[in-house]
Design an enzyme around this catalytic site. Structure first.
Site, PDB file in Angstrom:
ATOM      1  N   LYS A   1      42.088  42.420  48.305  1.00 58.77           N
ATOM      2  CA  LYS A   1      42.043  42.235  49.813  1.00 58.77           C
ATOM      3  C   LYS A   1      40.872  41.199  50.239  1.00 58.77           C
ATOM      4  O   LYS A   1      41.137  40.641  51.404  1.00 58.77           O
ATOM      5  CB  LYS A   1      41.786  43.637  50.468  1.00 58.77           C
TER       6      LYS A   1
ATOM      7  N   LYS B   1      42.769  45.671  55.420  1.00 57.32           N
ATOM      8  CA  LYS B   1      44.050  45.970  55.319  1.00 57.32           C
ATOM      9  C   LYS B   1      44.476  45.508  57.096  1.00 57.32           C
ATOM     10  O   LYS B   1      45.478  44.788  57.003  1.00 57.32           O
ATOM     11  CB  LYS B   1      44.264  47.047  55.129  1.00 57.32           C
TER      12      LYS B   1
ATOM     13  N   THR C   1      41.465  41.421  40.497  1.00 60.93           N
ATOM     14  CA  THR C   1      40.309  41.698  40.344  1.00 60.93           C
ATOM     15  C   THR C   1      39.863  42.326  41.298  1.00 60.93           C
ATOM     16  O   THR C   1      40.607  42.611  42.579  1.00 60.93           O
ATOM     17  CB  THR C   1      39.377  40.274  40.265  1.00 60.93           C
TER      18      THR C   1
HETATM   19  N1  HSE Z   1      40.743  52.220  47.935  1.00 58.15           N
HETATM   20  C1  HSE Z   1      42.118  51.889  48.360  1.00 58.15           C
HETATM   21  C2  HSE Z   1      42.237  53.068  49.239  1.00 58.15           C
HETATM   22  C3  HSE Z   1      43.030  51.198  47.105  1.00 58.15           C
HETATM   23  O1  HSE Z   1      41.778  54.257  49.070  1.00 58.15           O
HETATM   24  O2  HSE Z   1      43.242  52.974  49.925  1.00 58.15           O
HETATM   25  C4  HSE Z   1      44.291  50.990  47.811  1.00 58.15           C
HETATM   26  O3  HSE Z   1      44.162  49.838  48.590  1.00 58.15           O
END
Ligand code: HSE
Length: 341
Positions: A124, A223, A95
């Site tokens: 995440k 991240k 999701t």
């Molecule tokens: N939106 C994220 C990015 C997708 O551009 O890195 C990958 O996690």
């Protein structure tokens, strides 16, 4: 291996396509035969104890916007109950990321763990907000929790640090963790406006469902938190990151940096236990100064020096390949454990 998939957007659909194209290889090379026995999206669900017909599932989603059209029935449903009740070994939690409260991802993951299902997620939110407790819950329930696709798209950044640098000690790391902002900044260097570059990234499926998560640095911060917890053994959440996104970066800034032989990149850093995400001017010859949707991270380790890993950081198929990697890894781990009993 019977799978429940929740979330059937870019990554979920790419995963189904990968299964269609790679099923013979997966069985021949790894002895795995993954079957999606339930698929849930925000408007409906489809179930089949013997495995859904994946092409039919993709067609239902494409034509009607929901996997609920697979059966031509519009039934009421409770996703958490479905996750718990469906007879399967694993949940793929795909999701969209929500960094306010991690939902519905957190509840989906907990429902799976409590009903004895291993979990793979590319979401995440749950990890950026509740990493230590989810790991604890997984251990308590004897569940494997894998999340390769949360960092680096298809690039094995987490595995590289955790497995390839085993025995060494990582002192710090820095890099580009968001594909969308890197794509925007690279396109701005070519002369495109911020808005045009962002629209392009949205169209190509790189951006988050709510693109401010990319542009304002939240995605990179999430991240960074996952890496700090998993690789550096820190216990942090997204609130611990000093964060600034790229909305203040102008075409003129990008051009000035370019003239100096540099480029502006959204850089995430973990150094001396401090976590930062901010636009940073880098030399074009720095190994992490990569373009497009590439991600790149340099790890500085105590014994073996610096290592840089570079690869596609966004996009459906690369991220779905990380899900497949996790699936094979869980299956191998389970088999190894059985053999050691
Ligand atoms: N939106 C994220 C990015 C997708 O551009 O890195 C990958 O996690």
């Amino acid at each position: 291996m019977r799978l429940v998939v929740i979330g059937f957007g870019v990554v979920g659909q790419s995963f189904a396509k990968l299964l269609i194209s790679r099923s013979a290889d997966l069985y021949r090379l790894y002895g795995v035969n993954p079957r999606i026995v339930a698929c849930i999206d925000s408007c409906g669900y489809a179930v089949s104890a013997t495995g859904l017909d994946l092409q039919r599932l993709l067609n239902a989603k494409k034509l009607s916007g929901t996997v609920g059209a697979y059966d031509k029935e519009n039934r009421k449903f409770d996703p958490l109950r479905l996750i718990e009740k469906v007879d399967a070994e694993m949940l793929l939690e795909l999701t969209p990321t929500n960094l306010d409260n991690g939902e519905p991802g957190i509840s989906n993951i907990i429902a799976a763990m409590k009903s004895g299902k291993h979990v793979i997620t590319v979401n995440k939110g749950p990890l950026a907000l509740a990493f230590p407790s989810l790991l604890e819950l997984a251990n308590y329930n004897n569940i494997k929790l894998r999340f390769s696709g949360t960092v680096g798209g298809g690039t094995p950044i987490l595995e590289f640090a955790k497995r390839c640098l085993k025995g060494d000690s990582i002192m710090s790391f820095q890099g580009i963790l968001n594909g969308t902002t890197n794509y925007i900044l690279s396109k701005m260097e070519e002369g495109l406006t911020f808005e045009d570059a962002l629209n392009d990234a949205k169209y190509k499926g790189y951006a988050e469902a709510v693109p401010f998560l990319d542009v304002d640095g939240f995605d990179a911060a999430a991240k960074l938190v996952i890496m700090a917890n998993w690789i550096m053994g820190m216990k942090v959440t997204i609130k611990d990151v000093n964060r600034r996104g790229i909305s203040g970066v102008s075409l003129a800034d990008v051009r000035r940096a370019h003239k100096r032989g540099n480029a502006i990149k959204l850089i995430a850093t973990c150094d001396d236990k401090q976590l930062d995400v901010k636009p940073t001017e880098l030399s074009n010859v720095d190994p992490i100064c990569v373009n497009g949707t590439l991600n790149a991270v340099t790890f500085s380790s105590e014994q073996s020096g610096e290592h840089t890993i570079i690869g596609q950081g966004a996009g459906g198929i690369p991220t779905a390949s990380a899900v497949l990697r996790d699936l094979i890894d869980i299956r191998n781990t389970i088999f190894e454990q059985r053999e050691n009993l």
